[in-house]
Write an enzyme that holds these catalytic residues in place. Structure first.
Site, PDB file in Angstrom:
ATOM      1  N   LEU A   1      40.590 -77.890 -62.883  1.00  0.00           N
ATOM      2  CA  LEU A   1      40.510 -76.593 -62.197  1.00  0.00           C
ATOM      3  C   LEU A   1      39.707 -76.751 -60.909  1.00  0.00           C
ATOM      4  O   LEU A   1      38.711 -77.471 -60.893  1.00  0.00           O
ATOM      5  CB  LEU A   1      39.804 -75.586 -63.112  1.00  0.00           C
ATOM      6  CG  LEU A   1      39.542 -74.203 -62.523  1.00  0.00           C
ATOM      7  CD1 LEU A   1      40.086 -73.123 -63.461  1.00  0.00           C
ATOM      8  CD2 LEU A   1      38.067 -73.922 -62.307  1.00  0.00           C
TER       9      LEU A   1
ATOM     10  N   ASP B   1      32.595 -57.247 -57.346  1.00  0.00           N
ATOM     11  CA  ASP B   1      31.827 -56.099 -56.864  1.00  0.00           C
ATOM     12  C   ASP B   1      31.205 -55.322 -58.032  1.00  0.00           C
ATOM     13  O   ASP B   1      31.761 -55.303 -59.135  1.00  0.00           O
ATOM     14  CB  ASP B   1      32.785 -55.183 -56.072  1.00  0.00           C
ATOM     15  CG  ASP B   1      32.046 -54.323 -55.071  1.00  0.00           C
ATOM     16  OD1 ASP B   1      30.805 -54.438 -54.970  1.00  0.00           O
ATOM     17  OD2 ASP B   1      32.717 -53.521 -54.391  1.00  0.00           O
ATOM     18  N   GLY B   2      30.070 -54.692 -57.757  1.00  0.00           N
ATOM     19  CA  GLY B   2      29.467 -53.791 -58.746  1.00  0.00           C
ATOM     20  C   GLY B   2      28.226 -54.340 -59.431  1.00  0.00           C
ATOM     21  O   GLY B   2      27.703 -53.722 -60.359  1.00  0.00           O
TER      22      GLY B   2
ATOM     23  N   HIS C   1      23.279 -59.572 -60.177  1.00  0.00           N
ATOM     24  CA  HIS C   1      23.903 -60.812 -59.697  1.00  0.00           C
ATOM     25  C   HIS C   1      23.791 -61.906 -60.760  1.00  0.00           C
ATOM     26  O   HIS C   1      24.725 -62.676 -60.974  1.00  0.00           O
ATOM     27  CB  HIS C   1      23.247 -61.276 -58.394  1.00  0.00           C
ATOM     28  CG  HIS C   1      23.416 -60.300 -57.258  1.00  0.00           C
ATOM     29  ND1 HIS C   1      24.622 -59.731 -56.943  1.00  0.00           N
ATOM     30  CD2 HIS C   1      22.529 -59.788 -56.361  1.00  0.00           C
ATOM     31  CE1 HIS C   1      24.481 -58.928 -55.899  1.00  0.00           C
ATOM     32  NE2 HIS C   1      23.217 -58.935 -55.527  1.00  0.00           N
TER      33      HIS C   1
ATOM     34  N   ARG D   1      39.775 -57.170 -57.849  1.00  0.00           N
ATOM     35  CA  ARG D   1      38.522 -56.593 -57.355  1.00  0.00           C
ATOM     36  C   ARG D   1      37.984 -55.635 -58.397  1.00  0.00           C
ATOM     37  O   ARG D   1      38.702 -54.748 -58.874  1.00  0.00           O
ATOM     38  CB  ARG D   1      38.711 -55.854 -56.039  1.00  0.00           C
ATOM     39  CG  ARG D   1      37.372 -55.314 -55.530  1.00  0.00           C
ATOM     40  CD  ARG D   1      37.433 -54.711 -54.151  1.00  0.00           C
ATOM     41  NE  ARG D   1      36.073 -54.416 -53.689  1.00  0.00           N
ATOM     42  CZ  ARG D   1      35.669 -54.427 -52.447  1.00  0.00           C
ATOM     43  NH1 ARG D   1      36.523 -54.715 -51.492  1.00  0.00           N
ATOM     44  NH2 ARG D   1      34.420 -54.139 -52.119  1.00  0.00           N
TER      45      ARG D   1
HETATM   46  C1  FPP Z   1      28.788 -57.542 -54.823  1.00  0.00           C
HETATM   47  O1  FPP Z   1      28.128 -56.612 -55.667  1.00  0.00           O
HETATM   48  C2  FPP Z   1      28.360 -58.902 -55.137  1.00  0.00           C
HETATM   49  C3  FPP Z   1      27.825 -59.787 -54.247  1.00  0.00           C
HETATM   50  C4  FPP Z   1      27.608 -59.464 -52.815  1.00  0.00           C
HETATM   51  C5  FPP Z   1      27.403 -61.130 -54.638  1.00  0.00           C
HETATM   52  C6  FPP Z   1      28.144 -61.737 -55.781  1.00  0.00           C
HETATM   53  C7  FPP Z   1      27.355 -62.876 -56.245  1.00  0.00           C
HETATM   54  C8  FPP Z   1      27.220 -63.286 -57.528  1.00  0.00           C
HETATM   55  C9  FPP Z   1      27.985 -62.767 -58.689  1.00  0.00           C
HETATM   56  C10 FPP Z   1      26.226 -64.351 -57.820  1.00  0.00           C
HETATM   57  C11 FPP Z   1      26.482 -65.605 -57.068  1.00  0.00           C
HETATM   58  C12 FPP Z   1      27.562 -66.361 -57.702  1.00  0.00           C
HETATM   59  C13 FPP Z   1      27.444 -67.637 -58.076  1.00  0.00           C
HETATM   60  C14 FPP Z   1      28.497 -68.228 -58.916  1.00  0.00           C
HETATM   61  C15 FPP Z   1      26.288 -68.446 -57.734  1.00  0.00           C
HETATM   62  P1  FPP Z   1      27.179 -55.550 -54.993  1.00  0.00           P
HETATM   63  O2  FPP Z   1      25.828 -56.154 -54.857  1.00  0.00           O
HETATM   64  O3  FPP Z   1      27.777 -55.099 -53.693  1.00  0.00           O
HETATM   65  O4  FPP Z   1      27.184 -54.380 -56.037  1.00  0.00           O
HETATM   66  P2  FPP Z   1      27.135 -52.809 -55.711  1.00  0.00           P
HETATM   67  O5  FPP Z   1      28.334 -52.493 -54.881  1.00  0.00           O
HETATM   68  O6  FPP Z   1      27.180 -52.185 -57.068  1.00  0.00           O
HETATM   69  O7  FPP Z   1      25.838 -52.571 -55.004  1.00  0.00           O
END
Ligand code: FPP
Length: 264
Positions: free
Chosen positions: A148, A37-38, A54, A205
């Site tokens: 892994l 998250d974040g 991302h 998290r």
């Molecule tokens: C949450 O942060 C993150 C996600 C919903 C997506 C996570 C995806 C990735 C790290 C990229 C995809 C991974 C791979 C390996 C292909 P948020 O967007 O909710 O952040 P915020 O809470 O600060 O808005």
């Protein structure tokens, strides 16, 4: 925040070698799960579009995989896209899907070279066709790798998974393939997407939110939870080592008393 209540908060100043020396290699978690998250906040803090967060988040995924192989952790699960994430703006959903596709294209070779088995959980049928094709290819080609297991939760929701499992089991009951007497926790767990994987020992998290957001609801019954304020794109080797030290300070009792655990 748990990371401020436990011992690892006095260790931020230690370097990587010093942190590794504090880790007991015989008591590492077998399976670590992550709510990444974040990313959005990381990007906003830099006046960048959310997708830049991302993209940077993928660098953290790479870092954590590399460190985990070095240490000997066997399974990592990343919550990359939840069933609820379909509600995000269409351009962010599309951008996440293309990121995922290019990740698979770019990483297949590295997975083969490093003994990484790729696996997914979630309602894969809801993903775009081109992503599904890459998932199938990478899953098949890496299937015998042993170092892994890299497990990606995609279009995943814990309640959806349990509901789908209950439906599949009900179907087997209806078709007389299963009798009610056979149903135990272990038996039911075979219908879950995670069949064959150990339950997570540790769930991390990032970004300061302290909830589990429909992630691995069945599997996390006894998982140790580590919450940190660090945003996912900043969660790198150093932070992971701190989380592992925090984990090793916990006493996992699985319902027993402290005396029973320490006598064993
Ligand atoms: C949450 O942060 C993150 C996600 C919903 C997506 C996570 C995806 C990735 C790290 C990229 C995809 C991974 C791979 C390996 C292909 P948020 O967007 O909710 O952040 P915020 O809470 O600060 O808005």
């Amino acid at each position: 925040m748990i990371d401020e209540q436990t011992g690892s908060q006095n260790m931020e100043h230690l370097d990587e070698g010093e942190l590794i020396a504090l880790i007991d290699k015989d008591r590492l978690p077998r399976h670590v799960a992550f709510i990444m998250d974040g990313n959005g906040r990381w990007a906003r803090d830099r006046y960048l579009p959310r997708i830049a967060g991302h993209k940077q988040g993928i660098e953290s995924v790479r870092d954590i995989i590399k460190l985990s192989i070095e240490l000997g952790i066997k399974v990592l699960t990343f919550y990359a896209f939840s069933v609820e994430n379909w509600r995000r703006p269409e351009d962010e959903v599309n951008a996440l899907m293309s990121l995922l596709e290019s990740y698979l294209q770019n990483e297949l070779r590295g997975m083969m070279e490093n003994g990484i088995r790729f696996y997914t959980i979630g309602r894969g049928n809801e993903l775009p066709e081109s992503v599904r094709k890459w998932i199938e290819k990478v899953t098949n080609e890496t299937r015998d790798n042993k170092k892994l297991t890299l497990n990606m939760a995609l279009s995943y929701g814990g309640r959806a998974e349990i509901t789908d499992a209950a439906k599949a089991m009900a179907q087997d009951l209806k078709n007389n393939k299963v009798s009610i007497e056979e149903i135990t926790e272990e038996f039911f767990a075979r219908y879950l997407n995670t069949n064959g994987l150990p339950d997570p020992d540790l769930m991390i998290r990032t970004s300061g939110e302290a909830r589990i957001s429909n992630f691995l609801l069945w599997q996390m019954a006894y998982t140790e939870l580590h919450f940190t304020k660090t945003l996912w794109p900043d969660f790198r080797r150093h932070e992971m080592l701190l989380a592992l030290i925090d984990y090793q300070r916990r006493e996992r009792r699985f319902g027993r008393t402290s005396e029973q655990v320490n006598r064993r």
